[in-house]
Design a protein around this motif. Structure first.
Motif, PDB file in Angstrom:
ATOM      1  N   GLN A 101       0.827  -1.209   0.000  1.00  0.00           N
ATOM      2  CA  GLN A 101       0.000   0.000   0.000  1.00  0.00           C
ATOM      3  C   GLN A 101       0.856   1.250   0.000  1.00  0.00           C
ATOM      4  OE1 GLN A 101      -3.782  -0.229   0.485  1.00  0.00           O
ATOM      5  NE2 GLN A 101      -3.391   1.664  -0.625  1.00  0.00           N
ATOM      6  N   ALA A 102       1.935   1.233   0.796  1.00  0.00           N
ATOM      7  CA  ALA A 102       2.825   2.393   0.861  1.00  0.00           C
ATOM      8  C   ALA A 102       3.447   2.688  -0.502  1.00  0.00           C
ATOM      9  CB  ALA A 102       3.917   2.159   1.905  1.00  0.00           C
ATOM     10  N   ALA A 103       3.851   1.644  -1.223  1.00  0.00           N
ATOM     11  CA  ALA A 103       4.463   1.826  -2.536  1.00  0.00           C
ATOM     12  C   ALA A 103       3.433   2.233  -3.578  1.00  0.00           C
ATOM     13  CB  ALA A 103       5.171   0.543  -2.968  1.00  0.00           C
ATOM     14  N   ILE A 104       2.298   1.541  -3.619  1.00  0.00           N
ATOM     15  CA  ILE A 104       1.297   1.801  -4.656  1.00  0.00           C
ATOM     16  C   ILE A 104       0.720   3.203  -4.511  1.00  0.00           C
ATOM     17  CG2 ILE A 104      -0.974   1.096  -5.503  1.00  0.00           C
ATOM     18  CD1 ILE A 104      -0.115  -1.809  -4.710  1.00  0.00           C
ATOM     19  N   ASP A 105       0.437   3.628  -3.276  1.00  0.00           N
ATOM     20  CA  ASP A 105      -0.080   4.983  -3.069  1.00  0.00           C
ATOM     21  C   ASP A 105       0.901   6.025  -3.596  1.00  0.00           C
ATOM     22  OD1 ASP A 105      -2.378   4.045  -1.916  1.00  0.00           O
ATOM     23  OD2 ASP A 105      -1.804   4.509   0.152  1.00  0.00           O
ATOM     24  N   ALA A 106       2.181   5.815  -3.312  1.00  0.00           N
ATOM     25  CA  ALA A 106       3.203   6.776  -3.754  1.00  0.00           C
ATOM     26  C   ALA A 106       3.293   6.822  -5.276  1.00  0.00           C
ATOM     27  CB  ALA A 106       4.559   6.402  -3.151  1.00  0.00           C
ATOM     28  N   ILE A 107       3.257   5.666  -5.906  1.00  0.00           N
ATOM     29  CA  ILE A 107       3.354   5.600  -7.374  1.00  0.00           C
ATOM     30  C   ILE A 107       2.139   6.264  -8.019  1.00  0.00           C
ATOM     31  CG2 ILE A 107       3.352   4.005  -9.332  1.00  0.00           C
ATOM     32  CD1 ILE A 107       4.948   2.063  -7.419  1.00  0.00           C
ATOM     33  N   HIS A 108       0.959   5.942  -7.527  1.00  0.00           N
ATOM     34  CA  HIS A 108      -0.252   6.536  -8.086  1.00  0.00           C
ATOM     35  C   HIS A 108      -0.298   8.042  -7.862  1.00  0.00           C
ATOM     36  CE1 HIS A 108      -2.775   2.563  -8.223  1.00  0.00           C
ATOM     37  NE2 HIS A 108      -1.872   2.637  -9.177  1.00  0.00           N
ATOM     38  N   ALA A 132       7.804   9.821  -6.608  1.00  0.00           N
ATOM     39  CA  ALA A 132       7.173   8.636  -6.032  1.00  0.00           C
ATOM     40  C   ALA A 132       8.088   7.963  -5.019  1.00  0.00           C
ATOM     41  CB  ALA A 132       6.799   7.652  -7.148  1.00  0.00           C
ATOM     42  N   GLU A 133       9.376   7.880  -5.335  1.00  0.00           N
ATOM     43  CA  GLU A 133      10.325   7.262  -4.410  1.00  0.00           C
ATOM     44  C   GLU A 133      10.399   8.066  -3.114  1.00  0.00           C
ATOM     45  OE1 GLU A 133      14.037   6.217  -2.410  1.00  0.00           O
ATOM     46  OE2 GLU A 133      13.526   8.177  -3.270  1.00  0.00           O
TER      47      GLU A 133
END
Length: 419
Positions: free
Chosen positions: A250-257, A290-291
């Motif tokens: 969730q932490a990664a996907i939220d940031a990417i989106h 995003a990163e």
């Protein structure tokens, strides 16, 4: 309502259902047309369960007077808590439990009834209540979506007469069918976004479903995986493994989106994503944004998990840019809409090198070279490496350590990412 206007309204429902009119517009148009033909509705509500990872269903309402209510609402699980209690007090639950398809209530004489909503409707001047449950057959059920619920009220002192009741019995199933049609389209879009990713879903929904239909695009690629996830999984209870993976995904996907990227694939604890656009420099900055957001999300998540006594970790991120084939790959009856090509293999190798050089972010030479002059200043070389399975050695870059240790440098980098 006479037969001719009844047939006209049926035709309107069919045509608008076929054209894809949104559900809230369907119910508003339906109620306004009923009133124009003398069927004195004062309020209507339709809701239908759905197939969604968060919501149990969606509802749509119309009123003859201005209210603060939204004409569209979504509801979560009715299996527990206050939502379960409210559901069990509803007329619809009573109807399902007793096998009724229709229920009428005189709101002027409802003090003895313990149904939710009824007292509030009576207090607002509504006089007669009519509820329907229209069930689907087994072949028409999708997940929890097995019927359409609706209620209709009037302010008329004598309530709905037999002619109005007959009209609603004929018309509401047509409205339900149009709403079910719209709901199925929304379910298809939801499943596509959840399982394929946002852009891939739109491509599939537009008809790109033939095997081998791909396009060559240039993209900024992201590959991330968790630090020490295998060891952590071996030390925690089996029922904690999935929540652990979900939290960090969730932490990664939220940031990417949030940065405008598309998540293409979840591979165990790994995430493959891409950033595209005509301006590759902007796409690279979006990947860095995003990163940066991912690190903030992870820090917040770790604080929460630490407070709960649960294990924490961080993640490695590899960034690269290159040409890939984007589209349908697989067999005739099992396709994957994804990206393939040497650049995809390379970005995963770059991410795996993070362990060797003890850096959480590594970017390729191509990624660094394509940044603007300001962006290049924030990346420093970690050395030249030959990646496994990749024919050429290259410098790999990471964020300048000064960004983490110097407040002014951190502020400057944050402003760059927002530009």
């Amino acid at each position: 309502m006479d037969l001719t206007p009844r047939l006209q309204l049926m035709n309107w429902l069919v045509s608008q259902g076929l054209s894809g009119l949104p559900e809230n517009d369907l119910i508003r148009g339906f109620c306004e047309r009923c009133r124009a033909q003398g069927l004195d509705l004062s309020r209507g509500m339709v809701f239908i369960d759905t197939l969604h990872p968060i919501f149990e269903g969606r509802g749509f309402r119309w009123s003859d007077s201005e209210t603060n209510e939204s004409d569209i609402f979504e509801y979560g699980s009715t299996a527990e808590g206050d939502a379960a209690q409210n559901w069990r007090r509803s007329t619809f639950f009573h109807m399902l439990e007793n096998g009724h398809d229709e229920m009428r209530i005189d709101l002027a004489d409802c003090a003895s009834l313990d149904f939710s909503m009824i007292d509030d409707l009576a207090a607002k001047g509504h006089r007669h209540f009519l509820a329907f449950v229209h069930r689907f057959g087994e072949a028409g059920t999708i997940g929890q979506m097995d019927c359409v619920y609706s209620y209709w009220v009037t302010r008329r002192a004598d309530g709905f007469d037999e002619g109005n009741l007959s009209a609603l019995r004929d018309l509401v199933p047509m409205l339900g069918l149009a709403i079910k049609s719209a709901a199925q389209v929304e379910i298809a879009r939801t499943l596509g976004r959840v399982y394929l990713g946002r852009d891939a879903s739109e491509q599939v929904m537009r008809g790109r479903i033939s095997r081998g239909v791909t396009e060559r695009i240039k993209a900024v690629l992201w590959f991330s995986d968790l630090r020490g996830s295998t060891a952590i999984s071996e030390t925690i209870a089996p029922d904690e493994i999935i929540p652990f993976l979900n939290d960090y995904a969730q932490a990664a996907i939220d940031a990417i989106h949030d940065a405008g990227g598309d998540v293409l694939k979840l591979i165990g604890d790994g995430v493959l994503a891409m950033f595209t656009g005509e301006d590759m420099t902007a796409a690279k900055r979006a990947a860095l944004r995003a990163e940066h957001r991912f690190r903030h999300n992870t820090a917040s998540l770790n604080a929460t998990r630490t407070a709960a006594g649960r294990p924490t970790t961080s993640a490695y991120v590899g960034l690269h840019v290159g040409e890939v084939f984007y589209g349908n790959i697989g067999s005739e009856d099992r396709l994957d809409f994804t990206v393939v090509g040497p650049a995809v293999n390379e970005v995963s190798r770059i991410a795996s090198m993070c362990r060797s050089v003890d850096r959480e972010l590594l970017a390729s030479s191509d990624f660094q070279a394509g940044l603007d002059a300001v962006g290049r200043r924030y990346l420093v070389s970690t050395g030249r490496f030959a990646l496994r399975g990749i024919g050429r050695a290259q410098d790999l870059y990471t964020l300048d350590p000064g960004i983490a240790s110097d407040e002014a440098a951190a502020g400057s980098y944050a402003r760059y990412l927002k530009s």
